[in-house]
Scaffold this motif. Structure first.
Motif, PDB file in Angstrom:
ATOM      1  N   HIS A  15       0.854  -1.185   0.000  1.00  0.00           N
ATOM      2  CA  HIS A  15       0.000   0.000   0.000  1.00  0.00           C
ATOM      3  C   HIS A  15       0.886   1.230   0.000  1.00  0.00           C
ATOM      4  CE1 HIS A  15      -3.634  -2.376   0.778  1.00  0.00           C
ATOM      5  NE2 HIS A  15      -2.874  -3.092   1.597  1.00  0.00           N
ATOM      6  N   PHE A  16       0.674   2.111  -0.967  1.00  0.00           N
ATOM      7  CA  PHE A  16       1.483   3.326  -1.074  1.00  0.00           C
ATOM      8  C   PHE A  16       0.687   4.359  -1.860  1.00  0.00           C
ATOM      9  CE2 PHE A  16       2.577   0.348  -4.429  1.00  0.00           C
ATOM     10  CZ  PHE A  16       2.384   1.102  -5.581  1.00  0.00           C
ATOM     11  N   SER A  17       1.128   5.604  -1.771  1.00  0.00           N
ATOM     12  CA  SER A  17       0.503   6.677  -2.542  1.00  0.00           C
ATOM     13  C   SER A  17       1.398   7.002  -3.732  1.00  0.00           C
ATOM     14  CB  SER A  17       0.317   7.925  -1.679  1.00  0.00           C
ATOM     15  OG  SER A  17       1.569   8.436  -1.263  1.00  0.00           O
ATOM     16  N   LEU A  18       0.774   7.438  -4.811  1.00  0.00           N
ATOM     17  CA  LEU A  18       1.492   7.731  -6.049  1.00  0.00           C
ATOM     18  C   LEU A  18       1.256   9.183  -6.426  1.00  0.00           C
ATOM     19  CD1 LEU A  18       3.093   6.825  -8.582  1.00  0.00           C
ATOM     20  CD2 LEU A  18       0.906   6.201  -9.604  1.00  0.00           C
ATOM     21  N   LYS A  19       2.319   9.937  -6.599  1.00  0.00           N
ATOM     22  CA  LYS A  19       2.229  11.322  -7.057  1.00  0.00           C
ATOM     23  C   LYS A  19       2.765  11.374  -8.477  1.00  0.00           C
ATOM     24  CE  LYS A  19       3.516  16.093  -5.986  1.00  0.00           C
ATOM     25  NZ  LYS A  19       2.119  16.554  -5.960  1.00  0.00           N
ATOM     26  N   LEU A  20       1.957  11.837  -9.392  1.00  0.00           N
ATOM     27  CA  LEU A  20       2.286  11.825 -10.809  1.00  0.00           C
ATOM     28  C   LEU A  20       2.706  13.220 -11.260  1.00  0.00           C
ATOM     29  CD1 LEU A  20       2.279   9.980 -13.332  1.00  0.00           C
ATOM     30  CD2 LEU A  20      -0.037  10.795 -13.783  1.00  0.00           C
ATOM     31  N   LYS A  21       3.834  13.298 -11.965  1.00  0.00           N
ATOM     32  CA  LYS A  21       4.318  14.545 -12.532  1.00  0.00           C
ATOM     33  C   LYS A  21       4.605  14.335 -14.018  1.00  0.00           C
ATOM     34  CE  LYS A  21       6.545  16.689  -8.503  1.00  0.00           C
ATOM     35  NZ  LYS A  21       7.817  17.288  -8.023  1.00  0.00           N
ATOM     36  N   VAL A  22       4.600  15.448 -14.756  1.00  0.00           N
ATOM     37  CA  VAL A  22       4.926  15.398 -16.178  1.00  0.00           C
ATOM     38  C   VAL A  22       5.921  16.512 -16.460  1.00  0.00           C
ATOM     39  CG1 VAL A  22       4.036  15.520 -18.517  1.00  0.00           C
ATOM     40  CG2 VAL A  22       2.629  14.496 -16.739  1.00  0.00           C
ATOM     41  N   TRP A  23       6.973  16.191 -17.183  1.00  0.00           N
ATOM     42  CA  TRP A  23       8.015  17.176 -17.454  1.00  0.00           C
ATOM     43  C   TRP A  23       8.655  16.887 -18.790  1.00  0.00           C
ATOM     44  CZ3 TRP A  23      13.424  17.464 -17.976  1.00  0.00           C
ATOM     45  CH2 TRP A  23      13.969  18.751 -17.823  1.00  0.00           C
ATOM     46  N   SER A  24       9.076  17.948 -19.461  1.00  0.00           N
ATOM     47  CA  SER A  24       9.785  17.850 -20.724  1.00  0.00           C
ATOM     48  C   SER A  24      11.069  18.661 -20.623  1.00  0.00           C
ATOM     49  CB  SER A  24       8.921  18.371 -21.873  1.00  0.00           C
ATOM     50  OG  SER A  24       9.688  18.548 -23.044  1.00  0.00           O
ATOM     51  N   PRO A  25      12.147  18.230 -21.282  1.00  0.00           N
ATOM     52  CA  PRO A  25      13.368  19.049 -21.292  1.00  0.00           C
ATOM     53  C   PRO A  25      13.128  20.461 -21.802  1.00  0.00           C
ATOM     54  CG  PRO A  25      13.835  16.854 -22.124  1.00  0.00           C
ATOM     55  CD  PRO A  25      12.350  16.926 -21.948  1.00  0.00           C
ATOM     56  N   SER A  26      12.061  20.650 -22.594  1.00  0.00           N
ATOM     57  CA  SER A  26      11.761  21.994 -23.093  1.00  0.00           C
ATOM     58  C   SER A  26      11.167  22.886 -22.020  1.00  0.00           C
ATOM     59  CB  SER A  26      10.791  21.896 -24.280  1.00  0.00           C
ATOM     60  OG  SER A  26      11.364  21.130 -25.317  1.00  0.00           O
ATOM     61  N   ASP A  27      10.859  22.327 -20.837  1.00  0.00           N
ATOM     62  CA  ASP A  27      10.351  23.130 -19.733  1.00  0.00           C
ATOM     63  C   ASP A  27      11.470  23.782 -18.922  1.00  0.00           C
ATOM     64  OD1 ASP A  27       7.798  22.345 -20.438  1.00  0.00           O
ATOM     65  OD2 ASP A  27       7.796  20.626 -19.082  1.00  0.00           O
ATOM     66  N   ASP A  28      12.719  23.555 -19.296  1.00  0.00           N
ATOM     67  CA  ASP A  28      13.867  24.070 -18.551  1.00  0.00           C
ATOM     68  C   ASP A  28      13.915  25.591 -18.636  1.00  0.00           C
ATOM     69  OD1 ASP A  28      16.227  24.539 -17.281  1.00  0.00           O
ATOM     70  OD2 ASP A  28      17.440  23.185 -18.519  1.00  0.00           O
ATOM     71  N   ARG A  29      13.901  26.254 -17.493  1.00  0.00           N
ATOM     72  CA  ARG A  29      13.931  27.713 -17.461  1.00  0.00           C
ATOM     73  C   ARG A  29      15.216  28.262 -18.062  1.00  0.00           C
ATOM     74  NH1 ARG A  29       9.164  30.390 -16.739  1.00  0.00           N
ATOM     75  NH2 ARG A  29       7.862  29.281 -15.233  1.00  0.00           N
ATOM     76  N   ALA A  30      16.307  27.557 -17.863  1.00  0.00           N
ATOM     77  CA  ALA A  30      17.572  28.023 -18.429  1.00  0.00           C
ATOM     78  C   ALA A  30      17.504  28.083 -19.947  1.00  0.00           C
ATOM     79  CB  ALA A  30      18.703  27.099 -17.978  1.00  0.00           C
ATOM     80  N   LEU A  31      16.796  27.149 -20.558  1.00  0.00           N
ATOM     81  CA  LEU A  31      16.609  27.179 -22.007  1.00  0.00           C
ATOM     82  C   LEU A  31      15.768  28.380 -22.420  1.00  0.00           C
ATOM     83  CD1 LEU A  31      16.762  25.871 -24.844  1.00  0.00           C
ATOM     84  CD2 LEU A  31      14.772  24.510 -24.211  1.00  0.00           C
ATOM     85  N   HIS A  32      14.740  28.680 -21.662  1.00  0.00           N
ATOM     86  CA  HIS A  32      13.861  29.804 -21.994  1.00  0.00           C
ATOM     87  C   HIS A  32      14.611  31.128 -21.952  1.00  0.00           C
ATOM     88  CE1 HIS A  32      10.243  27.207 -20.500  1.00  0.00           C
ATOM     89  NE2 HIS A  32      10.805  26.724 -21.592  1.00  0.00           N
ATOM     90  N   ASP A  33      15.574  31.253 -21.041  1.00  0.00           N
ATOM     91  CA  ASP A  33      16.302  32.520 -20.906  1.00  0.00           C
ATOM     92  C   ASP A  33      17.162  32.802 -22.116  1.00  0.00           C
ATOM     93  OD1 ASP A  33      15.138  32.815 -18.443  1.00  0.00           O
ATOM     94  OD2 ASP A  33      16.841  32.000 -17.317  1.00  0.00           O
ATOM     95  N   THR A  34      17.463  31.799 -22.920  1.00  0.00           N
ATOM     96  CA  THR A  34      18.316  32.007 -24.095  1.00  0.00           C
ATOM     97  C   THR A  34      17.520  32.362 -25.344  1.00  0.00           C
ATOM     98  OG1 THR A  34      18.240  29.657 -24.710  1.00  0.00           O
ATOM     99  CG2 THR A  34      19.952  30.347 -23.141  1.00  0.00           C
TER     100      THR A  34
END
Length: 808
Positions: free
Chosen positions: A103-122
């Motif tokens: 018995h355990f709880s599951l936390k689901l996340k979704v992420w893409s390398p394009s979500d990187d803030r450092a990439l957005h700053d460029t």
């Protein structure tokens, strides 16, 4: 928020080599192959699993280019994300299904390398305001991709099955459908899916709402439409008991869902609270399953929740359920306990009606003489006991109509012989054909005691069914008749229950006993229509006879048909699977012929099986049996672990790809269910029959049998494997299964078959036939190299010139 405490991070490379002792109760893992392999390595046994209480799982989505990052998320990108999201969920759950007892709880996340803030700053933007990547995904959302799921796991649809709205309303009210002035703005705006500009998207304010589905406005749709809302509601209610670990479930209906709901349905499992607005009631029944149905005042005033839906809530849980209903336009209604023994309703009793037909339960009975209704009372009772809703109308009624607002007013139609010359303007042959073309099912009863109208004869000719020219002709048999009721006329036929039409056809009408068919009108079926099939044929000694003919003998030339040329009960199943049955003896459905005692010419007295046969006949024509359903279709490359995957070939394991390569091994599967009275069951073809797959371009290149490979509670999966032909082009997987008394299955999936790519041809050194030529080539090369070496490193011997001159 993430769970608090030490976290064992499996996303870090090498984390499986340094497993802490003891393992923290919280782990973090993502959907990459490397991370999941580390997950498998650490938790391959139950010893390590027992300590885990929380799993943080991050699904990795594919990255996008910088150019695409400055655009709104495209439909193709969203589809790719859906596949990655679905596959990530499957990869985790395929592993967790082995964690039985944990018995355990599951936390689901979704992420893409394009979500990187450092990439957005460029990235530079070319317009004022916030950068587009902050809201580029707001008009798309992640969904389970059905084609990625294993066959039969889930049946999903982003809309109702027919594409209709769940809600309806009065669209003529202009106050409910006001669009802003800027809706029709002519200002230039970038395309959502534009790939041709390095400028980031900018749109007028109205365009954002258009993309979000808020324009054109649909605020007039304020009332649930029973034809679409009721099936959705029932499916939700029936789903909950099948999820024993479900704690709470909330469904909102409204223009902005949970933000502005008009209607909500909430389920809470025993011991789980959450109904704050009805706290006392919630606390009192905390240990029971509870449903709350609430309206928030914006639903049409005339709408009431159907008794069918309320009864479904009551019967949803075998251990009992509490139901609270709140409607501002009505008084509060609280329904109390329901259990296996019964249901105690505080404010009234509710009766549930379940239709057993796969298409509906509304039956129109056209009966001109109301006094004859009592002659068939048992037949009507049998239909009502199977939860059909019968409506009796005279063909002369002004209210009679087969259609209402362009839709079928009735799912099924029973026509009895009229006393007058026809059925009237509401039941013309054209309208009856339109009714069949719209999917309606018809049971047409005939009788030699009532002359057949010419309109009916014309209608049946359209179906390639011919009736005798003499409208009062009757089928007689001097060897198979009831000696007690027709000792002289021989027009009460005694026949055994019909055998299978062919050995490879399911017999829905067989059984023991004798059928009594009085006053039977014979039919002759055309030989060219594959849609027709006889249910009951006349014996070889039967023939048609006009009782008004006063001659002592009948000329052979005057006989309409004889023996097996005559069909006494005929069936037609149209290409849209609508069913039309011609019952040559309507009187066989009368009470006096249900389990009546009849005497054969040999003196044997038996009971008729008319009642059981009438049930079988109506079960078929009203689609309670013989309805096939395609649960799912899958095709993909055969998995070969030893085969290296080229960069531009079809991805192994990818379900339902759009392109294949020539000479590739492909597997095709189709899951079929058969409706049987109340539910779908696995379909198994009769002995001697098989389902075939065609892989065709203009003509079939392959025609292969599909063999059963697996089965579950509701369907059977049929599979075959073959090699794509050495021919490129547009091909189609096609399953065309048409059998008498079964609805048609026509499934077609189009794919492209391409040639080998330049980097997919086998190298010469792996082709044994090329070895002599390769050997010769390298021999020449080797010889040339040896010659060069000799030429360069072997100096010539010096020659003594004097000795050479003397030699001359």
């Amino acid at each position: 928020m993430e769970p608090q405490g030490d976290i064992f991070d499996l996303t870090l490379e090498g984390s499986d080599q340094n497993v802490p002792k003891p393992i923290p109760s919280i782990i973090r893992v993502n959907s990459t192959l490397e991370c999941l392999e580390r997950f498998d390595k650490v938790f391959h046994g139950s010893d390590q699993r027992q300590f885990i209480r929380d799993i943080i799982y991050q699904v990795m989505l594919p990255p996008v280019t910088t150019k695409r990052l400055k655009k709104m998320q495209s439909s193709r990108e969203a589809a790719t994300n859906n596949v990655a999201f679905t596959q990530g969920i499957l990869d985790l759950f395929n592993r967790l299904r082995e964690w039985e007892g944990n018995h355990f709880s599951l936390k689901l996340k979704v992420w893409s390398p394009s979500d990187d803030r450092a990439l957005h700053d460029t990235i530079q933007i070319n317009h004022g305001g916030p950068p587009i990547w902050e809201f580029r995904n707001d008009w798309k959302f992640l969904m389970i991709d059905e084609t990625t799921l294993p066959l039969g796991v889930l049946d999903l649809s982003s809309t109702t099955p027919t594409g209709k709205w769940i809600s309806t309303g009065d669209s003529s009210n202009p106050a409910t459908d006001e669009d802003p002035e800027w809706y029709d703005s002519d200002a230039s705006r970038a395309s959502f899916n534009s790939d041709h500009s390095d400028h980031s998207d900018f749109m007028q304010h109205g365009d954002w709402l258009t993309a979000d589905g808020e324009l054109p406005a649909t605020w007039f749709r304020d009332t649930p439409d029973p034809s679409t809302f009721n099936p959705l509601f029932l499916s939700l209610v029936h789903m909950v008991p099948k999820l024993p670990n479900l704690k709470k479930f909330v469904f909102y209906l409204g223009p902005l869902a949970a933000a502005m709901p008009r209607f909500s349905v909430t389920f809470s499992a025993p011991g789980v609270g959450g109904f704050n607005a009805i706290g006392p009631w919630d606390e009192k029944n905390l240990q029971r399953a509870r449903w709350s149905v609430a309206e928030y005042g914006d639903i049409g005033e005339d709408w009431r929740m159907d008794d069918e839906l309320i009864a479904a809530l009551q019967g949803a849980h075998a251990d009992g359920v509490e139901i609270f209903m709140s409607f501002p336009t009505q008084k509060f209604e609280i329904f109390g306990q329901s259990s296996k023994e019964g249901s105690a309703v505080l404010l009234g009793a509710v009766c549930q009606v379940w239709a057993k037909s796969s298409v509906g339960d509304r039956v129109l009975v056209v009966l001109e003489d109301a006094s004859e209704k009592q002659l068939y009372s048992q037949f009507w009772q049998d239909l009502e006991s199977r939860d059909f809703q019968l409506s009796f109308e005279s063909p002369k009624s002004d209210q009679l109509s087969l259609f209402k607002h362009g839709e079928l007013a009735y799912d099924h139609l029973i026509l009895t012989p009229p006393k007058s010359k026809g059925y009237g303007p509401a039941l013309t042959p054209k309208l009856l054909l339109d009714y069949t073309n719209a999917g309606g099912n018809v049971l047409l009863g005939l009788s030699s005691a009532a002359s057949t109208p010419s309109a009916i004869s014309s209608l049946l000719l359209e179906l390639d069914i011919a009736l005798p020219a003499d409208r009062t002709s009757v089928v007689v048999d001097h060897f198979h008749y009831d000696t007690s009721s027709a000792p002289d006329r021989h027009d009460v036929l005694l026949l055994p229950r019909p055998p299978p039409l062919r050995p490879d056809v399911i017999n829905f009408f067989g059984g023991d006993g004798v059928l009594a068919l009085p006053n039977t009108v014979g039919q002759s079926l055309g030989n060219t229509s594959p849609l027709l099939a006889p249910i009951v044929r006349a014996p070889t000694t039967a023939y048609t006879y006009n009782p008004k003919d006063e001659r002592d003998s009948v000329e052979v030339e005057d006989i309409f048909a004889t023996g097996s040329q005559l069909s006494l009960i005929s069936a037609l199943q149209a290409r849209n699977n609508a069913r039309f049955v011609v019952l040559g003896s309507l009187e066989m459905l009368q009470d006096k012929w249900f389990e009546a005692s009849v005497t054969a010419p040999g003196g044997k007295v038996t009971k008729t099986a008319n009642r059981e046969f009438a049930q079988q006949l109506t079960e078929w024509v009203f689609k309670e049996v013989g309805v096939l359903k395609v649960v799912g279709v899958q095709h993909q490359l055969v998995e070969e672990t030893s085969r290296a995957q080229a960069g531009n070939t079809t991805e192994l394991g990818f379900v339902n790809p759009q392109i294949y390569r020539i000479k590739s091994d492909v597997t095709f599967s189709i899951a079929l269910s058969l409706y049987s009275h109340t539910h779908y069951v696995p379909f198994n073809p009769p002995t001697g029959d098989e389902i075939q797959l065609e892989f065709s371009m203009l003509s079939p290149f392959h025609r292969l049998p599909l063999v059963p490979s697996s089965s579950d509670l509701n369907s059977t999966t049929f599979t075959t494997t073959f090699t794509t032909p050495d021919q490129h082009g547009i091909f189609a997987f096609k399953v065309d299964y048409n059998r008498p008394f079964l609805t048609n299955v026509e499934e077609k999936r189009q794919v492209t078959v391409r040639h080998f790519a330049h980097d997919e041809w086998p190298r010469s050194f792996v082709i044994t036939g090329a070895w002599p030529w390769v050997t010769g080539l390298w021999s020449v090369i080797g010889g040339f190299v040896v010659l060069i070496v000799v030429w360069l490193y072997c100096d010539p011997q010096p020659i003594d010139r004097r000795r050479a001159e003397l030699a001359k």
